[in-house]
Design a protein around this motif. Sequence first.
Motif, PDB file in Angstrom:
ATOM      1  N   ILE A 291      -3.952  69.814  36.208  1.00 55.47           N
ATOM      2  CA  ILE A 291      -3.356  71.089  35.953  1.00 55.47           C
ATOM      3  C   ILE A 291      -3.252  71.669  34.735  1.00 55.47           C
ATOM      4  O   ILE A 291      -3.630  72.405  34.110  1.00 55.47           O
ATOM      5  CB  ILE A 291      -2.215  71.426  36.899  1.00 55.47           C
ATOM      6  CG1 ILE A 291      -2.287  71.270  38.580  1.00 55.47           C
ATOM      7  CG2 ILE A 291      -1.335  72.786  36.756  1.00 55.47           C
ATOM      8  CD1 ILE A 291      -1.063  71.136  39.343  1.00 55.47           C
ATOM      9  N   GLY A 292      -2.494  70.682  33.896  1.00 57.80           N
ATOM     10  CA  GLY A 292      -2.430  70.903  32.408  1.00 57.80           C
ATOM     11  C   GLY A 292      -3.721  70.993  31.682  1.00 57.80           C
ATOM     12  O   GLY A 292      -3.720  71.832  30.801  1.00 57.80           O
ATOM     13  N   LEU A 293      -4.759  70.247  31.951  1.00 52.41           N
ATOM     14  CA  LEU A 293      -5.870  70.408  31.338  1.00 52.41           C
ATOM     15  C   LEU A 293      -6.552  71.486  31.654  1.00 52.41           C
ATOM     16  O   LEU A 293      -7.316  72.151  30.807  1.00 52.41           O
ATOM     17  CB  LEU A 293      -6.785  69.163  31.576  1.00 52.41           C
ATOM     18  CG  LEU A 293      -6.455  67.856  31.095  1.00 52.41           C
ATOM     19  CD1 LEU A 293      -7.311  66.714  31.501  1.00 52.41           C
ATOM     20  CD2 LEU A 293      -6.418  67.818  29.246  1.00 52.41           C
ATOM     21  N   VAL A 294      -6.726  71.972  32.814  1.00 54.24           N
ATOM     22  CA  VAL A 294      -7.386  73.387  33.524  1.00 54.24           C
ATOM     23  C   VAL A 294      -6.527  74.396  32.765  1.00 54.24           C
ATOM     24  O   VAL A 294      -7.275  75.270  32.259  1.00 54.24           O
ATOM     25  CB  VAL A 294      -7.305  73.350  34.970  1.00 54.24           C
ATOM     26  CG1 VAL A 294      -7.612  74.741  35.362  1.00 54.24           C
ATOM     27  CG2 VAL A 294      -7.899  72.380  35.495  1.00 54.24           C
ATOM     28  N   ILE A 295      -5.268  74.478  32.526  1.00 52.67           N
ATOM     29  CA  ILE A 295      -4.510  75.534  31.663  1.00 52.67           C
ATOM     30  C   ILE A 295      -4.905  75.427  30.395  1.00 52.67           C
ATOM     31  O   ILE A 295      -5.092  76.660  29.884  1.00 52.67           O
ATOM     32  CB  ILE A 295      -2.924  75.369  32.023  1.00 52.67           C
ATOM     33  CG1 ILE A 295      -2.684  75.563  33.575  1.00 52.67           C
ATOM     34  CG2 ILE A 295      -2.265  76.526  31.268  1.00 52.67           C
ATOM     35  CD1 ILE A 295      -1.227  75.273  33.996  1.00 52.67           C
ATOM     36  N   TYR A 296      -4.799  74.409  29.838  1.00 52.60           N
ATOM     37  CA  TYR A 296      -5.105  74.269  28.455  1.00 52.60           C
ATOM     38  C   TYR A 296      -6.629  74.989  28.178  1.00 52.60           C
ATOM     39  O   TYR A 296      -6.806  75.753  27.177  1.00 52.60           O
ATOM     40  CB  TYR A 296      -4.927  72.844  27.945  1.00 52.60           C
ATOM     41  CG  TYR A 296      -5.345  72.549  26.370  1.00 52.60           C
ATOM     42  CD1 TYR A 296      -4.511  73.119  25.303  1.00 52.60           C
ATOM     43  CD2 TYR A 296      -6.375  72.183  25.935  1.00 52.60           C
ATOM     44  CE1 TYR A 296      -4.823  72.800  23.942  1.00 52.60           C
ATOM     45  CE2 TYR A 296      -6.907  71.919  24.744  1.00 52.60           C
ATOM     46  CZ  TYR A 296      -5.977  72.193  23.685  1.00 52.60           C
ATOM     47  OH  TYR A 296      -6.452  72.368  22.532  1.00 52.60           O
TER      48      TYR A 296
END
Length: 216
Positions: free
Chosen positions: A207-212
Motif C-alpha cells: 500500500i505504501g509503495l502504491v501511494i508513493y
Amino acid sequence: MGFLPLVLLLVGIGALSWLAWVSLQSLLQARLLYRLARLEGVEPDAFGRQAVHGRVRVGRALQKGFGDLLWCRTVKQVYQRRRKNSGWSTVSTEDEIASFTLEADGAEIVVAGHPTEVQATASRTDTHERSGLFGWGHGHGDRRTVYTYLAVPRSATLVGRRVSATTLGQDNKLGLLLSPHQPGQAASIELGKGVAGLVLVTAALVIGLVIYYGRI
C-alpha cells in the motif's frame, strides 16, 4: 517532505519493523514446538534453544483471591478526567510467576526469570472507587486493578534457551514462551500469529509503495 510526514514515515517504519520482528519470533517458536510435537525428547538446537513439555509441579502458587495462579500480570490504573481526553492511566505494572518446575523426560526443569509471552491467559478487573473523603467520589479519581493471568495447569509447554542442564530461561530472539497447551496446539497459535503479522507487514509495504508511486 515536510517535518510531520517524515515523523509519520519514521513511526510507520518502526512499527512495521517491530511487527516483522515479533512475527519472525513466533515462526521460530512454532518451528521448535512442531519439532517437539513430532519427536520425543528433542535436544536443544545449536543456539541452546529448546521447547519442552511436561507435568507442572508447583512449589508455591500465586494467590490473588481467585484461585491458584501460575503467572499473573497486575496493572494498576487511575481514571484521569481531563477537558479533552479522559481515560485510564497506568500507574504500575507487575509480573509475577509461581515457584514451579516442569517434569519432562524424567527431569525437573526450572524456569529462570519471567515469561515474555504467555498463551491462553484470562483476565479480571477489580474497580475501586474513591468516595466521600476530601471530595473524591463518583468517578473523580476512580482506580482499578487489571489482572491478566494463567491458572495452574496440569501440564505446560515452554520455549526458551537452556541456561543449564536443568534450567530454561529467556532467549535473546525467542524470549520465553509459557503455554498450557500441548506442543502442537501451541505451535499452531504461534504459526498463525507469525503468518498474520507478515501478511500485515507485506500489505502495508505494498500500500505504501502504491501511494508513493501514485504521487510521482
